[in-house]
Design a protein around this motif. Structure first.
Motif, PDB file in Angstrom:
ATOM      1  N   ILE A   1      39.076  47.454  42.596  1.00 23.05           N
ATOM      2  CA  ILE A   1      39.819  46.092  42.875  1.00 23.05           C
ATOM      3  C   ILE A   1      38.962  44.700  42.355  1.00 23.05           C
ATOM      4  O   ILE A   1      37.625  44.292  43.263  1.00 23.05           O
ATOM      5  CB  ILE A   1      40.603  45.685  44.349  1.00 23.05           C
ATOM      6  CG1 ILE A   1      41.156  46.405  44.867  1.00 23.05           C
ATOM      7  CG2 ILE A   1      40.608  44.035  44.514  1.00 23.05           C
ATOM      8  CD1 ILE A   1      41.655  46.873  46.107  1.00 23.05           C
ATOM      9  N   GLY A   2      39.663  44.182  41.183  1.00 24.70           N
ATOM     10  CA  GLY A   2      38.730  42.318  40.941  1.00 24.70           C
ATOM     11  C   GLY A   2      37.765  43.097  39.674  1.00 24.70           C
ATOM     12  O   GLY A   2      37.245  42.143  39.448  1.00 24.70           O
TER      13      GLY A   2
ATOM     14  N   ASP B   1      37.757  45.011  35.867  1.00 20.60           N
ATOM     15  CA  ASP B   1      39.060  46.039  34.632  1.00 20.60           C
ATOM     16  C   ASP B   1      37.820  47.091  33.068  1.00 20.60           C
ATOM     17  O   ASP B   1      36.232  46.226  33.551  1.00 20.60           O
ATOM     18  CB  ASP B   1      39.779  44.887  33.434  1.00 20.60           C
ATOM     19  CG  ASP B   1      40.610  44.000  33.959  1.00 20.60           C
ATOM     20  OD1 ASP B   1      41.237  44.758  34.624  1.00 20.60           O
ATOM     21  OD2 ASP B   1      41.019  42.904  34.098  1.00 20.60           O
TER      22      ASP B   1
ATOM     23  N   GLU C   1      43.930  46.131  33.336  1.00 21.44           N
ATOM     24  CA  GLU C   1      44.825  47.411  34.209  1.00 21.44           C
ATOM     25  C   GLU C   1      44.646  48.549  33.295  1.00 21.44           C
ATOM     26  O   GLU C   1      43.570  48.632  33.162  1.00 21.44           O
ATOM     27  CB  GLU C   1      45.864  47.009  35.253  1.00 21.44           C
ATOM     28  CG  GLU C   1      45.937  46.283  36.260  1.00 21.44           C
ATOM     29  CD  GLU C   1      47.287  45.957  36.677  1.00 21.44           C
ATOM     30  OE1 GLU C   1      47.773  46.831  36.668  1.00 21.44           O
ATOM     31  OE2 GLU C   1      47.714  44.561  37.377  1.00 21.44           O
TER      32      GLU C   1
ATOM     33  N   ARG D   1      35.755  39.150  45.788  1.00 20.40           N
ATOM     34  CA  ARG D   1      36.414  39.133  47.161  1.00 20.40           C
ATOM     35  C   ARG D   1      34.801  40.022  47.583  1.00 20.40           C
ATOM     36  O   ARG D   1      35.245  39.634  49.570  1.00 20.40           O
ATOM     37  CB  ARG D   1      36.592  41.018  46.347  1.00 20.40           C
ATOM     38  CG  ARG D   1      37.663  41.642  47.404  1.00 20.40           C
ATOM     39  CD  ARG D   1      38.653  42.815  47.211  1.00 20.40           C
ATOM     40  NE  ARG D   1      39.062  43.951  47.548  1.00 20.40           N
ATOM     41  CZ  ARG D   1      37.969  45.507  47.481  1.00 20.40           C
ATOM     42  NH1 ARG D   1      37.392  46.006  46.813  1.00 20.40           N
ATOM     43  NH2 ARG D   1      38.309  46.110  48.243  1.00 20.40           N
TER      44      ARG D   1
ATOM     45  N   THR E   1      46.847  40.370  46.327  1.00 17.58           N
ATOM     46  CA  THR E   1      47.251  41.271  45.130  1.00 17.58           C
ATOM     47  C   THR E   1      46.261  41.074  43.817  1.00 17.58           C
ATOM     48  O   THR E   1      45.895  40.584  43.198  1.00 17.58           O
ATOM     49  CB  THR E   1      48.738  41.420  44.849  1.00 17.58           C
ATOM     50  OG1 THR E   1      48.769  39.925  44.749  1.00 17.58           O
ATOM     51  CG2 THR E   1      49.324  41.623  45.665  1.00 17.58           C
ATOM     52  N   THR E   2      46.519  42.079  43.487  1.00 20.45           N
ATOM     53  CA  THR E   2      45.591  42.036  41.653  1.00 20.45           C
ATOM     54  C   THR E   2      46.406  40.924  40.941  1.00 20.45           C
ATOM     55  O   THR E   2      45.799  40.717  39.841  1.00 20.45           O
ATOM     56  CB  THR E   2      45.751  43.165  40.803  1.00 20.45           C
ATOM     57  OG1 THR E   2      44.601  44.103  41.719  1.00 20.45           O
ATOM     58  CG2 THR E   2      45.137  43.614  39.496  1.00 20.45           C
ATOM     59  N   GLU E   3      47.763  41.154  40.705  1.00 25.43           N
ATOM     60  CA  GLU E   3      48.746  40.117  40.544  1.00 25.43           C
ATOM     61  C   GLU E   3      48.403  38.906  40.838  1.00 25.43           C
ATOM     62  O   GLU E   3      48.232  38.116  39.112  1.00 25.43           O
ATOM     63  CB  GLU E   3      50.100  39.965  40.579  1.00 25.43           C
ATOM     64  CG  GLU E   3      50.843  42.125  39.695  1.00 25.43           C
ATOM     65  CD  GLU E   3      50.226  43.236  40.731  1.00 25.43           C
ATOM     66  OE1 GLU E   3      49.738  42.787  41.969  1.00 25.43           O
ATOM     67  OE2 GLU E   3      50.258  44.046  40.004  1.00 25.43           O
TER      68      GLU E   3
ATOM     69  N   TRP F   1      45.862  38.163  41.959  1.00 31.87           N
ATOM     70  CA  TRP F   1      44.384  37.555  41.347  1.00 31.87           C
ATOM     71  C   TRP F   1      44.171  36.934  39.693  1.00 31.87           C
ATOM     72  O   TRP F   1      43.735  36.154  39.377  1.00 31.87           O
ATOM     73  CB  TRP F   1      42.589  38.726  41.600  1.00 31.87           C
ATOM     74  CG  TRP F   1      41.590  38.138  41.047  1.00 31.87           C
ATOM     75  CD1 TRP F   1      41.555  39.438  39.388  1.00 31.87           C
ATOM     76  CD2 TRP F   1      40.619  37.320  40.611  1.00 31.87           C
ATOM     77  NE1 TRP F   1      40.120  38.972  39.476  1.00 31.87           N
ATOM     78  CE2 TRP F   1      40.289  37.549  39.633  1.00 31.87           C
ATOM     79  CE3 TRP F   1      40.874  35.936  41.568  1.00 31.87           C
ATOM     80  CZ2 TRP F   1      38.984  36.259  39.419  1.00 31.87           C
ATOM     81  CZ3 TRP F   1      39.970  34.861  41.520  1.00 31.87           C
ATOM     82  CH2 TRP F   1      38.718  35.602  40.249  1.00 31.87           C
ATOM     83  N   LYS F   2      45.008  37.957  38.355  1.00 27.24           N
ATOM     84  CA  LYS F   2      45.593  37.303  36.930  1.00 27.24           C
ATOM     85  C   LYS F   2      45.077  35.702  37.015  1.00 27.24           C
ATOM     86  O   LYS F   2      45.038  35.435  36.095  1.00 27.24           O
ATOM     87  CB  LYS F   2      45.816  38.494  36.843  1.00 27.24           C
ATOM     88  CG  LYS F   2      45.450  40.207  36.756  1.00 27.24           C
ATOM     89  CD  LYS F   2      44.313  40.412  36.235  1.00 27.24           C
ATOM     90  CE  LYS F   2      44.004  41.736  36.306  1.00 27.24           C
ATOM     91  NZ  LYS F   2      42.633  42.240  35.375  1.00 27.24           N
TER      92      LYS F   2
END
Length: 401
Positions: free
Chosen positions: A211-212, A214, A238, A359, A372-374, A376-377
């Motif tokens: 997470i966090g 790529d 992702e 994080r 969520t990842t979304e 964070w983007k």
């Protein structure tokens, strides 16, 4: 009862003593050294073999997906050892290239197995080449199959090809009998020379799962069918490829993550003179912070370099060295690093792992604001990331005024 017990132990013991009962000899295996995956075209084939499904019963979720899978299989007893091995022209005798089609990776390899007497074996797989078209659509299906197969080594390479992936496996170098081994060694040496990050298949999977962070993969293209050109790095959002970076930008990325071994040269212009500096050693510190509830990041980079070449300049003293260092800092910061970071933010690809750092250091903020990842983007795209670089010329060669 004692005799019955002894007899029972005698009858059962062979079950625990039979080693290698399911083993295969080397000659009984079809050892796949390289795999290439392209998008298939129904105009190229009459029909897809039906080994894992029957006519009219293809699941709708994969019915429109067609993979063209190319495998490079080693021919037992034909791979020469030692310096006399590389002929280039004999690579077709040492490696057998097969092509097949399928709706999924397993479907395609099952169709390939149907054509062979030997069992397909992925334990010696060196390289997986995926076409750029597939990478942009999403690589998760291919990655999932390889990750579940216990034979696939985590030290294999996955790379992205410009154009057709199968053309990479058909490269026939004159100094190596097996193209797949040449390709893998090219990438391994690029890591050793400081030109690529150590992004093996296992590391790619870790970055996909983390997470966090790529993922990245090398991107290559064939040249004259006898070698490959490492044209850059592909970076992901992702599981989908979001963009690419040039070779010089690879050096900038390696500097930002603190990869110590320098491997790239860069050109600096000053008063109509041209200087080429070669980075020797790199270090960096990435710091994240919360300012008024907004995350920020600062990257401090130090590069030790040497002056490899000068053109149109007859003098070189300490003052000139300082001027070259200043110009190098300005060029790398403004024209390379900041442009690369802006592109990564626009494409929402956090390959520096800034999200993972926030994080870890500000977990309460992450749980409260990010979640969520979304999300964070979106935050990553707008956040302030500063870069400070210091280039120092350690050596200038034999010549000095």
């Amino acid at each position: 009862m004692k005799k019955l017990g002894m007899l029972t132990i005698f009858l059962i013991s062979p079950l625990f003593l039979s080693a290698c009962w399911d083993s295969y000899e080397l000659e009984e295996r079809a050892n796949i050294l390289g795999l290439a995956v392209d998008l298939g075209d129904m105009n190229e084939i009459d029909e897809i073999p039906k080994v894992t499904h029957i006519e009219g019963e293809t699941p709708a979720s994969v019915e429109d997906t067609i993979y063209k899978v190319t495998a490079q299989i080693a021919v037992p007893g034909k791979i020469k050892l030692g310096p006399e091995g590389g002929t280039g022209e004999g690579s077709e005798k040492t490696a057998w290239v097969l092509e097949t089609y399928g709706h999924t990776m397993k479907d395609a390899l099952a169709n390939m197995q149907q054509q062979l007497a030997e069992k397909l074996y992925l334990g010696h797989l060196q390289i997986i080449v995926v076409s750029e078209d597939i990478a942009k659509q999403g690589i998760i299906d291919i990655s999932d199959y390889l990750r579940r197969d216990i034979e696939v080594r985590r030290t294999a390479w996955m790379i992205i090809s410009e154009g057709d992936a199968h053309s990479i496996l058909k490269v026939a170098p004159p100094i190596e009998t097996v193209p797949a081994l040449y390709l893998a060694e090219t990438l391994n040496n690029a890591v050793r020379f400081g030109k690529l990050p150590e992004e093996y298949l296992g590391k790619f999977w870790i970055n996909l799962s983390d997470i966090g962070v790529d993922a990245i993969l090398p991107i290559v293209k064939p040249i004259n069918n006898d070698r490959i050109f490492v044209s850059g790095l592909s970076y992901f959002k992702e599981e989908k490829m979001a963009g690419t970076m040039l070779p010089l930008e690879i050096g900038a990325y390696l500097a930002m993550i603190g990869e110590a071994k320098g491997g790239y040269s860069f050109m600096v212009s000053l008063d109509d003179a041209v200087y080429i500096l070669n980075s020797q050693k790199r270090s960096s510190v990435i710091q994240v912070d919360l300012q008024n509830g907004t995350p920020t990041a600062a990257i401090d980079i130090h590069i030790d370099s040497e002056l490899d070449e000068e053109i149109n300049d007859g003098r070189l003293d300490e003052k000139k060295i300082k001027e070259i260092e200043k110009e190098a800092n300005a060029f790398l910061e403004k024209d390379v690093l900041l442009n690369l970071i802006k592109r990564l933010q626009d494409d929402q690809s956090d390959i520096l792992g800034i999200g993972a750092r926030i994080r870890a250091e500000y977990s309460d903020y992450w749980k409260r604001e990010v979640k969520t990842t979304e999300q964070w983007k979106k935050i990553y795209k707008e956040m302030n990331i500063k870069v400070n670089i210091h280039t120092q010329i350690r050596r200038t060669g034999m010549e000095w005024d």
